[in-house]
Design an enzyme around this catalytic site. Structure first.
Site, PDB file in Angstrom:
ATOM      1  N   LYS A 117       0.862  -1.152  -0.012  1.00 10.03           N
ATOM      2  CA  LYS A 117       0.031  -0.085  -0.106  1.00 10.03           C
ATOM      3  C   LYS A 117       0.843   1.194   0.086  1.00 10.03           C
ATOM      4  O   LYS A 117       2.077   1.295   0.585  1.00 10.03           O
ATOM      5  CB  LYS A 117      -1.051   0.053   1.313  1.00 10.03           C
ATOM      6  CG  LYS A 117      -2.335   0.874   1.126  1.00 10.03           C
ATOM      7  CD  LYS A 117      -3.246  -0.013   0.391  1.00 10.03           C
ATOM      8  CE  LYS A 117      -4.624   1.024   0.256  1.00 10.03           C
ATOM      9  NZ  LYS A 117      -5.798   0.354  -0.063  1.00 10.03           N
TER      10      LYS A 117
HETATM   11  P1  NAD Z   1     -13.418   7.821  -2.722  1.00 10.93           P
HETATM   12  O1  NAD Z   1     -12.240   8.993  -2.302  1.00 10.93           O
HETATM   13  O2  NAD Z   1     -13.779   7.330  -3.896  1.00 10.93           O
HETATM   14  O3  NAD Z   1     -14.667   7.979  -1.637  1.00 10.93           O
HETATM   15  C1  NAD Z   1     -14.702   8.069  -0.193  1.00 10.93           C
HETATM   16  C2  NAD Z   1     -16.022   8.349   0.261  1.00 10.93           C
HETATM   17  O4  NAD Z   1     -15.870   8.686   1.621  1.00 10.93           O
HETATM   18  C3  NAD Z   1     -16.337   9.930  -0.233  1.00 10.93           C
HETATM   19  O5  NAD Z   1     -17.887   9.960  -0.469  1.00 10.93           O
HETATM   20  C4  NAD Z   1     -15.972  10.854   1.075  1.00 10.93           C
HETATM   21  O6  NAD Z   1     -16.829  12.061   0.911  1.00 10.93           O
HETATM   22  C5  NAD Z   1     -16.478   9.881   2.127  1.00 10.93           C
HETATM   23  N1  NAD Z   1     -15.805  10.204   3.236  1.00 10.93           N
HETATM   24  C6  NAD Z   1     -14.455  10.552   3.795  1.00 10.93           C
HETATM   25  N2  NAD Z   1     -14.202  11.052   4.922  1.00 10.93           N
HETATM   26  C7  NAD Z   1     -15.462  10.755   5.405  1.00 10.93           C
HETATM   27  C8  NAD Z   1     -16.161  10.723   6.774  1.00 10.93           C
HETATM   28  N3  NAD Z   1     -15.192  11.177   7.940  1.00 10.93           N
HETATM   29  N4  NAD Z   1     -17.362  10.571   7.091  1.00 10.93           N
HETATM   30  C9  NAD Z   1     -18.213  10.041   6.119  1.00 10.93           C
HETATM   31  N5  NAD Z   1     -17.825   9.966   4.782  1.00 10.93           N
HETATM   32  C10 NAD Z   1     -16.605  10.338   4.307  1.00 10.93           C
HETATM   33  O7  NAD Z   1     -12.749   6.361  -2.033  1.00 10.93           O
HETATM   34  P2  NAD Z   1     -13.042   5.022  -2.363  1.00 10.93           P
HETATM   35  O8  NAD Z   1     -12.090   4.498  -3.279  1.00 10.93           O
HETATM   36  O9  NAD Z   1     -14.503   4.836  -2.362  1.00 10.93           O
HETATM   37  O10 NAD Z   1     -12.736   4.247  -0.916  1.00 10.93           O
HETATM   38  C11 NAD Z   1     -13.607   4.224   0.162  1.00 10.93           C
HETATM   39  C12 NAD Z   1     -12.937   2.877   1.040  1.00 10.93           C
HETATM   40  O11 NAD Z   1     -12.789   1.849   0.088  1.00 10.93           O
HETATM   41  C13 NAD Z   1     -11.447   3.157   1.497  1.00 10.93           C
HETATM   42  O12 NAD Z   1     -11.498   2.354   2.900  1.00 10.93           O
HETATM   43  C14 NAD Z   1     -10.527   2.143   0.590  1.00 10.93           C
HETATM   44  O13 NAD Z   1      -9.480   1.994   1.155  1.00 10.93           O
HETATM   45  C15 NAD Z   1     -11.638   1.026   0.169  1.00 10.93           C
HETATM   46  N6  NAD Z   1     -11.437   0.558  -0.820  1.00 10.93           N
HETATM   47  C16 NAD Z   1     -11.283   1.144  -2.164  1.00 10.93           C
HETATM   48  C17 NAD Z   1     -11.122   0.298  -3.375  1.00 10.93           C
HETATM   49  C18 NAD Z   1     -10.998   0.760  -4.823  1.00 10.93           C
HETATM   50  O14 NAD Z   1     -10.849   0.029  -5.800  1.00 10.93           O
HETATM   51  N7  NAD Z   1     -11.197   2.350  -4.767  1.00 10.93           N
HETATM   52  C19 NAD Z   1     -10.970  -1.048  -3.307  1.00 10.93           C
HETATM   53  C20 NAD Z   1     -10.929  -1.885  -2.097  1.00 10.93           C
HETATM   54  C21 NAD Z   1     -11.412  -1.041  -0.851  1.00 10.93           C
END
Ligand code: NAD
Length: 427
Positions: A117
């Site tokens: 990561k």
């Molecule tokens: P992103 O940046 O696209 O979206 C994150 C979302 O969370 C946004 O809507 C943001 O406004 C919201 N957010 C941030 N802080 C917040 C808070 N304090 N309270 C409420 N909402 C809040 O990110 P993503 O890619 O959707 O990733 C989200 C999670 O999923 C992370 O934990 C990431 O590690 C995990 N993840 C992502 C992927 C991927 O392919 N993108 C894969 C596996 C896991």
């Protein structure tokens, strides 16, 4: 000897989370590993930790420095694989925990990758596109000594996107002197990205939820769903839940907490976010308090924002049947215990959000062979890998009478530690 976060000199003992949660999850698996537990210590320390300085010239001519990381937690089963996060709360501790969860996720799904990561401690919203490009390119150059299609393959995470991956791919390619598409996944399709990658994590969250629902007699059709985090993961998951007849009744992002018991029009909410950057001001649902959001009656609750959000207090208030972890590490171990005692089924991150890395694996394979699959082929293969992994983990949980998380960790640790044992220690 027992290792804790405190025994790694480069971590701040006063701020043990979330690495401490990861270590606790590993410790819970130890009794189930038989002789392989001999090697468990391997998982309690990352193989490689790289901290880099990322200096750039800002648009106003000043020079600014940022801190970046790339952690390769374990490479026993293949090259490192895991996303890159741009967020003001990024720390070495957080990147280490996320890299550890990638080791477990990749092994639990049977993908031929280790866990890694990366991240930079910045708020991407505070920079112009040109500054973000300079930050990304300098960071890529600095971590260029440890990444590569055979070594470690970054992907998008919170605060990064297809565009970030395009800059990373280009920077790495320029530095090695040839186009190396396979150095990152989650790229634009025109640069060797895969169809279906962008929505793969959300699609996988839905598949995991549906499989859990089938076994728990909680049908997705007609179910009430609450989603925290409305980005790449939460937004897509909400959309696919709705397409399959579920009703998304509450949403939260960094700027708004909204509910509509009649069901939220998800395409309209997505269009609002695309136009305005957040859910704030969306009039298809009513603002609710943070506290009431975590107590809404529903069948599925999907935390898809950041780690550590499902605290013990929130776990005591949640009124859902199934919690599907879209985010990485959203539930603390203490909250996990409370949910178990309250008979709320938790489908853990390492299974529920593995759709993204699974299609990243497809992207990497397609880049190596320079032969690209159709979106239908990708979605069919994703479905088949997710369902097979879900089934194996579910059966392990029944057999050992453990949580789905512990079952996923058992299967993953068996694979990683067997590889470690077969490879042996050098010298
Ligand atoms: P992103 O940046 O696209 O979206 C994150 C979302 O969370 C946004 O809507 C943001 O406004 C919201 N957010 C941030 N802080 C917040 C808070 N304090 N309270 C409420 N909402 C809040 O990110 P993503 O890619 O959707 O990733 C989200 C999670 O999923 C992370 O934990 C990431 O590690 C995990 N993840 C992502 C992927 C991927 O392919 N993108 C894969 C596996 C896991």
């Amino acid at each position: 000897m027992t290792t804790t976060h405190a025994s790694l000199s480069y971590l701040d003992p006063a701020r043990p989370e979330p690495w401490a949660s990861f270590i606790e999850q590993i410790d819970r698996v130890a009794p189930h590993l038989g002789k392989l537990s001999h090697w468990l210590e391997t998982l309690k320390r990352p193989k490689r930790v790289l901290i880099v300085d990322v200096p750039i010239v800002r648009d106003d001519g000043s020079i600014a420095h940022y801190e970046g990381y790339r952690v390769q937690h374990n490479l026993s089963r293949g090259p490192g694989k895991g996303g890159v996060r741009f967020h003001p709360a990024v720390s070495l501790n957080e990147v280490m925990a996320l890299s550890g969860w990638m080791t477990i996720k990749n092994a639990a799904l049977g993908l031929p990758f280790g866990g890694a990561k990366g991240g930079i401690r910045i708020d991407p919203r505070a920079f112009s596109a040109a500054e973000l490009e300079r930050i990304t390119r300098r960071y890529t150059s600095e971590i260029g000594i440890v990444i590569g299609p055979d070594k470690d393959i970054p992907a998008p995470d919170v605060g990064t996107s297809e565009q970030t991956m395009a800059w990373m791919m280009d920077t790495y390619s320029v530095n090695v002197g040839h186009t190396a598409s396979g150095v990152v996944t989650g790229k634009p399709v025109a640069l060797g990205g895969s169809l279906g990658r962008q929505e793969a994590t959300g699609r996988g969250v839905f598949i995991a939820a549906r499989e859990a629902g089938l076994r728990m007699n909680v049908p997705v059709t007609g179910a009430r769903v609450v989603v925290q985090g409305f980005g790449n993961v939460g937004g897509v998951a909400a959309r696919i839940f709705r397409e399959n007849g579920a009703k998304v009744i509450a949403l939260q992002d960094a700027e708004a907490t909204l509910a509509n018991p009649a069901g939220i029009d998800i395409p309209a909410a997505l269009a609002h976010v695309a136009a305005n950057g957040s859910l704030a001001g969306f009039d298809g649902a009513q603002p609710v308090s943070e506290d009431s959001f975590w107590r809404i009656d529903c069948e599925y609750f999907v935390p898809a924002a950041l780690e550590g959000r499902v605290t013990p207090a929130r776990a005591r208030g949640l009124r859902t049947k199934i919690l599907v972890e879209g985010a990485n590490g959203p539930t603390t171990p203490a909250a996990d215990d409370i949910l178990r005692d309250r008979f709320i089924l938790v489908i853990p991150d390492v299974l529920a959000n593995a759709g993204g890395v699974t299609v990243s694996y497809f992207e990497w394979v397609q880049d190596f062979s320079s032969f690209f699959w159709t979106e239908d082929e990708i979605n069919a293969r994703l479905e088949s890998i997710m369902v097979k992994a879900f089934d194996a983990i579910w059966r392990m949980a029944q057999e050992r009478k453990v949580s789905i998380r512990t079952a996923a960790f058992i299967i993953a640790c068996q694979r990683v530690l067997a590889a470690r044992e077969q490879r042996g220690l050098y010298p």
